[in-house]
Design a protein around this motif. Structure first.
Motif, PDB file in Angstrom:
ATOM      1  N   PRO A   4      31.965  61.512  21.223  1.00 28.87           N
ATOM      2  CA  PRO A   4      31.468  62.554  20.343  1.00 28.87           C
ATOM      3  C   PRO A   4      32.510  63.646  20.159  1.00 28.87           C
ATOM      4  CG  PRO A   4      29.865  62.052  22.064  1.00 28.87           C
ATOM      5  CD  PRO A   4      31.123  61.305  22.388  1.00 28.87           C
ATOM      6  N   VAL A   5      32.533  64.181  18.950  1.00 26.31           N
ATOM      7  CA  VAL A   5      33.462  65.252  18.620  1.00 26.31           C
ATOM      8  C   VAL A   5      32.866  66.567  19.095  1.00 26.31           C
ATOM      9  CG1 VAL A   5      34.570  66.441  16.714  1.00 26.31           C
ATOM     10  CG2 VAL A   5      34.251  63.965  16.632  1.00 26.31           C
ATOM     11  N   PRO A   6      33.639  67.413  19.780  1.00 24.76           N
ATOM     12  CA  PRO A   6      33.071  68.675  20.238  1.00 24.76           C
ATOM     13  C   PRO A   6      32.708  69.559  19.049  1.00 24.76           C
ATOM     14  CG  PRO A   6      35.443  68.596  20.646  1.00 24.76           C
ATOM     15  CD  PRO A   6      35.037  67.254  20.133  1.00 24.76           C
ATOM     16  N   PRO A   7      31.622  70.317  19.160  1.00 27.57           N
ATOM     17  CA  PRO A   7      31.217  71.165  18.051  1.00 27.57           C
ATOM     18  C   PRO A   7      32.240  72.264  17.792  1.00 27.57           C
ATOM     19  CG  PRO A   7      29.803  71.510  19.965  1.00 27.57           C
ATOM     20  CD  PRO A   7      30.749  70.407  20.306  1.00 27.57           C
ATOM     21  N   ALA A   8      32.239  72.721  16.553  1.00 30.22           N
ATOM     22  CA  ALA A   8      33.164  73.788  16.178  1.00 30.22           C
ATOM     23  C   ALA A   8      32.757  75.088  16.863  1.00 30.22           C
ATOM     24  CB  ALA A   8      33.136  73.971  14.665  1.00 30.22           C
ATOM     25  N   ASP A   9      33.751  75.919  17.125  1.00 34.39           N
ATOM     26  CA  ASP A   9      33.501  77.240  17.693  1.00 34.39           C
ATOM     27  C   ASP A   9      32.790  78.079  16.635  1.00 34.39           C
ATOM     28  OD1 ASP A   9      33.556  79.791  18.701  1.00 34.39           O
ATOM     29  OD2 ASP A   9      35.727  79.861  18.980  1.00 34.39           O
ATOM     30  N   PRO A  10      31.552  78.558  16.913  1.00 35.61           N
ATOM     31  CA  PRO A  10      30.802  79.284  15.902  1.00 35.61           C
ATOM     32  C   PRO A  10      31.450  80.597  15.476  1.00 35.61           C
ATOM     33  CG  PRO A  10      29.475  78.994  17.896  1.00 35.61           C
ATOM     34  CD  PRO A  10      30.805  78.377  18.139  1.00 35.61           C
ATOM     35  N   HIS A  11      32.475  81.023  16.181  1.00 37.82           N
ATOM     36  CA  HIS A  11      33.106  82.282  15.831  1.00 37.82           C
ATOM     37  C   HIS A  11      34.457  82.087  15.160  1.00 37.82           C
ATOM     38  CE1 HIS A  11      29.874  84.186  17.958  1.00 37.82           C
ATOM     39  NE2 HIS A  11      30.114  83.406  18.992  1.00 37.82           N
ATOM     40  N   ARG A  12      34.859  80.829  14.944  1.00 42.65           N
ATOM     41  CA  ARG A  12      36.131  80.558  14.295  1.00 42.65           C
ATOM     42  C   ARG A  12      35.878  79.991  12.906  1.00 42.65           C
ATOM     43  NH1 ARG A  12      40.368  76.424  16.685  1.00 42.65           N
ATOM     44  NH2 ARG A  12      40.324  77.790  18.477  1.00 42.65           N
ATOM     45  N   LEU A  13      36.194  80.773  11.899  1.00 43.71           N
ATOM     46  CA  LEU A  13      36.002  80.359  10.519  1.00 43.71           C
ATOM     47  C   LEU A  13      37.317  80.535   9.769  1.00 43.71           C
ATOM     48  CD1 LEU A  13      32.537  82.024   9.853  1.00 43.71           C
ATOM     49  CD2 LEU A  13      33.002  79.610  10.213  1.00 43.71           C
ATOM     50  N   PRO A  14      37.568  79.827   8.710  1.00 45.14           N
ATOM     51  CA  PRO A  14      36.704  78.852   8.048  1.00 45.14           C
ATOM     52  C   PRO A  14      36.704  77.494   8.754  1.00 45.14           C
ATOM     53  CG  PRO A  14      38.767  79.030   6.861  1.00 45.14           C
ATOM     54  CD  PRO A  14      38.820  80.046   7.985  1.00 45.14           C
ATOM     55  N   VAL A  15      35.627  76.753   8.530  1.00 46.86           N
ATOM     56  CA  VAL A  15      35.473  75.402   9.059  1.00 46.86           C
ATOM     57  C   VAL A  15      35.096  74.493   7.895  1.00 46.86           C
ATOM     58  CG1 VAL A  15      34.157  73.910  10.600  1.00 46.86           C
ATOM     59  CG2 VAL A  15      34.683  76.234  11.300  1.00 46.86           C
ATOM     60  N   THR A  16      35.755  73.354   7.801  1.00 43.59           N
ATOM     61  CA  THR A  16      35.431  72.373   6.765  1.00 43.59           C
ATOM     62  C   THR A  16      34.885  71.119   7.423  1.00 43.59           C
ATOM     63  OG1 THR A  16      37.160  73.206   5.296  1.00 43.59           O
ATOM     64  CG2 THR A  16      36.339  70.985   4.854  1.00 43.59           C
ATOM     65  N   PHE A  17      33.714  70.700   6.968  1.00 45.95           N
ATOM     66  CA  PHE A  17      33.101  69.455   7.430  1.00 45.95           C
ATOM     67  C   PHE A  17      33.249  68.446   6.302  1.00 45.95           C
ATOM     68  CE2 PHE A  17      30.742  72.952   9.407  1.00 45.95           C
ATOM     69  CZ  PHE A  17      30.904  72.644  10.747  1.00 45.95           C
ATOM     70  N   ARG A  18      33.824  67.297   6.636  1.00 42.47           N
ATOM     71  CA  ARG A  18      34.065  66.269   5.627  1.00 42.47           C
ATOM     72  C   ARG A  18      34.070  64.915   6.326  1.00 42.47           C
ATOM     73  NH1 ARG A  18      38.756  67.670   2.049  1.00 42.47           N
ATOM     74  NH2 ARG A  18      37.281  67.688   0.364  1.00 42.47           N
ATOM     75  N   PRO A  19      33.462  63.900   5.720  1.00 41.43           N
ATOM     76  CA  PRO A  19      33.486  62.562   6.337  1.00 41.43           C
ATOM     77  C   PRO A  19      34.861  61.927   6.153  1.00 41.43           C
ATOM     78  CG  PRO A  19      32.318  62.487   4.248  1.00 41.43           C
ATOM     79  CD  PRO A  19      32.680  63.930   4.490  1.00 41.43           C
ATOM     80  N   THR A  20      35.794  62.255   7.036  1.00 40.66           N
ATOM     81  CA  THR A  20      37.187  61.853   6.845  1.00 40.66           C
ATOM     82  C   THR A  20      37.398  60.343   6.879  1.00 40.66           C
ATOM     83  OG1 THR A  20      37.563  62.320   9.183  1.00 40.66           O
ATOM     84  CG2 THR A  20      38.204  64.012   7.619  1.00 40.66           C
ATOM     85  N   ARG A  21      36.678  59.643   7.743  1.00 39.64           N
ATOM     86  CA  ARG A  21      36.837  58.173   7.774  1.00 39.64           C
ATOM     87  C   ARG A  21      36.361  57.554   6.471  1.00 39.64           C
ATOM     88  NH1 ARG A  21      34.946  56.135  13.758  1.00 39.64           N
ATOM     89  NH2 ARG A  21      36.579  57.200  14.917  1.00 39.64           N
ATOM     90  N   THR A  22      35.212  57.993   6.003  1.00 41.13           N
ATOM     91  CA  THR A  22      34.676  57.481   4.736  1.00 41.13           C
ATOM     92  C   THR A  22      35.645  57.783   3.608  1.00 41.13           C
ATOM     93  OG1 THR A  22      32.416  57.798   5.518  1.00 41.13           O
ATOM     94  CG2 THR A  22      32.721  57.619   3.135  1.00 41.13           C
ATOM     95  N   ARG A  23      36.167  58.989   3.600  1.00 40.85           N
ATOM     96  CA  ARG A  23      37.124  59.409   2.571  1.00 40.85           C
ATOM     97  C   ARG A  23      38.370  58.522   2.610  1.00 40.85           C
ATOM     98  NH1 ARG A  23      38.308  64.014  -0.464  1.00 40.85           N
ATOM     99  NH2 ARG A  23      40.486  64.631  -0.495  1.00 40.85           N
ATOM    100  N   ALA A  24      38.903  58.277   3.799  1.00 36.96           N
ATOM    101  CA  ALA A  24      40.097  57.443   3.929  1.00 36.96           C
ATOM    102  C   ALA A  24      39.835  56.018   3.440  1.00 36.96           C
ATOM    103  CB  ALA A  24      40.568  57.433   5.374  1.00 36.96           C
ATOM    104  N   VAL A  25      38.679  55.471   3.791  1.00 37.52           N
ATOM    105  CA  VAL A  25      38.333  54.114   3.356  1.00 37.52           C
ATOM    106  C   VAL A  25      38.211  54.057   1.833  1.00 37.52           C
ATOM    107  CG1 VAL A  25      36.495  52.363   3.382  1.00 37.52           C
ATOM    108  CG2 VAL A  25      37.256  53.412   5.526  1.00 37.52           C
ATOM    109  N   LEU A  26      37.499  55.017   1.242  1.00 41.88           N
ATOM    110  CA  LEU A  26      37.299  55.013  -0.211  1.00 41.88           C
ATOM    111  C   LEU A  26      38.614  55.175  -0.972  1.00 41.88           C
ATOM    112  CD1 LEU A  26      34.041  57.142  -0.456  1.00 41.88           C
ATOM    113  CD2 LEU A  26      34.263  54.692  -0.881  1.00 41.88           C
ATOM    114  N   ILE A  27      39.432  56.126  -0.552  1.00 41.39           N
ATOM    115  CA  ILE A  27      40.714  56.330  -1.235  1.00 41.39           C
ATOM    116  C   ILE A  27      41.629  55.125  -1.026  1.00 41.39           C
ATOM    117  CG2 ILE A  27      42.796  57.779  -1.339  1.00 41.39           C
ATOM    118  CD1 ILE A  27      40.293  59.076  -2.583  1.00 41.39           C
ATOM    119  N   GLY A  28      41.621  54.558   0.176  1.00 39.37           N
ATOM    120  CA  GLY A  28      42.430  53.365   0.449  1.00 39.37           C
ATOM    121  C   GLY A  28      42.032  52.195  -0.432  1.00 39.37           C
ATOM    122  N   ILE A  29      40.747  51.973  -0.573  1.00 38.32           N
ATOM    123  CA  ILE A  29      40.266  50.886  -1.439  1.00 38.32           C
ATOM    124  C   ILE A  29      40.642  51.157  -2.890  1.00 38.32           C
ATOM    125  CG2 ILE A  29      38.179  49.815  -2.389  1.00 38.32           C
ATOM    126  CD1 ILE A  29      36.949  50.101   0.436  1.00 38.32           C
ATOM    127  N   GLY A  30      40.522  52.405  -3.315  1.00 40.71           N
ATOM    128  CA  GLY A  30      40.870  52.764  -4.690  1.00 40.71           C
ATOM    129  C   GLY A  30      42.341  52.519  -4.991  1.00 40.71           C
TER     130      GLY A  30
END
Length: 154
Positions: A4-30
Motif C-alpha cells: 500500500p502507498v502511504p497516504p499523503a501528508d495532509p499539510h503538504r499541498l498541492p497534491v495530485t491524485f492520478r491513476p498513473t498505471r492506468t495512464r501509462a497503459v493507455l498512452i502506451g497502447i495508443g
C-alpha cells in the motif's frame, strides 16, 4: 502484489491524485497503435496515399481517445480541490466537500457535496491498483478533514 502507498501528508499541498498505471497503459497502447498502423500503411504496397492517410489518422484518433481516457486527476491545493474527469473540470472549495466515498464495488471515488449532489472523481480509481486507490481516497479524506469543515465516512 504491491505494498500500500502511504497516504499523503495532509499539510503538504498541492497534491495530485492520478491513476498513473492506468495512464501509462493507455498512452502506451495508443502510441503502439499509431506505430503499428503507420508501419502497416507504409509496408503494404497496394495502399494508395489516401489509404495510408486513413490508417495513420485512425491511429492518431485512437491515441486521442486513449489520451482522453487517461485525463482524469484530482488536484488538492490550499484553495480547494480541482476534479478533472474525461471531459469536465470542476473546481471546489474545501467547504463544499462533505464526504469522500470509495465504497466496495465503486470504480472511482465519489465526493458528496454541500449542495446535496455527488461528484465522481475519476482521478482516484480502482482499475489496475485498488490498494493505491484506497490509499489515495484516505489521503484525500485526511486533506478534506484538515482543510474543510467536514466529516468523512466509508
Amino acid at each position: 502484489m504491491t505494498s500500500p502507498v502511504p497516504p499523503a501528508d495532509p499539510h503538504r499541498l498541492p497534491v495530485t491524485f492520478r491513476p498513473t498505471r492506468t495512464r501509462a497503459v493507455l498512452i502506451g497502447i495508443g502510441v503502439a497503435l499509431v506505430v503499428v498502423l503507420t508501419v502497416m500503411s507504409l509496408l503494404l504496397e497496394s495502399f494508395t496515399t489516401g489509404d495510408r492517410v486513413t490508417f495513420i489518422t485512425t491511429g492518431l484518433l485512437g491515441l486521442g481517445v486513449l489520451a482522453l481516457l487517461s485525463r482524469p486527476k484530482v488536484v488538492a491545493t490550499e484553495d480547494g480541490v480541482t476534479v478533472t474527469n474525461l471531459t469536465t473540470v470542476r473546481r471546489l472549495a474545501w467547504a463544499q466537500i462533505v464526504r469522500v466515498n470509495l465504497r466496495s464495488g465503486d470504480s472511482w471515488v465519489h465526493l458528496d457535496l454541500s449542495d446535496g449532489t455527488s461528484l465522481p472523481a475519476m482521478g482516484i480509481q480502482t482499475g489496475i491498483d485498488r490498494q493505491r486507490a484506497i490509499a489515495d481516497a484516505r489521503a484525500l479524506r485526511a486533506l478534506v478533514d484538515a482543510h474543510g469543515t467536514v466529516h468523512s465516512a466509508d
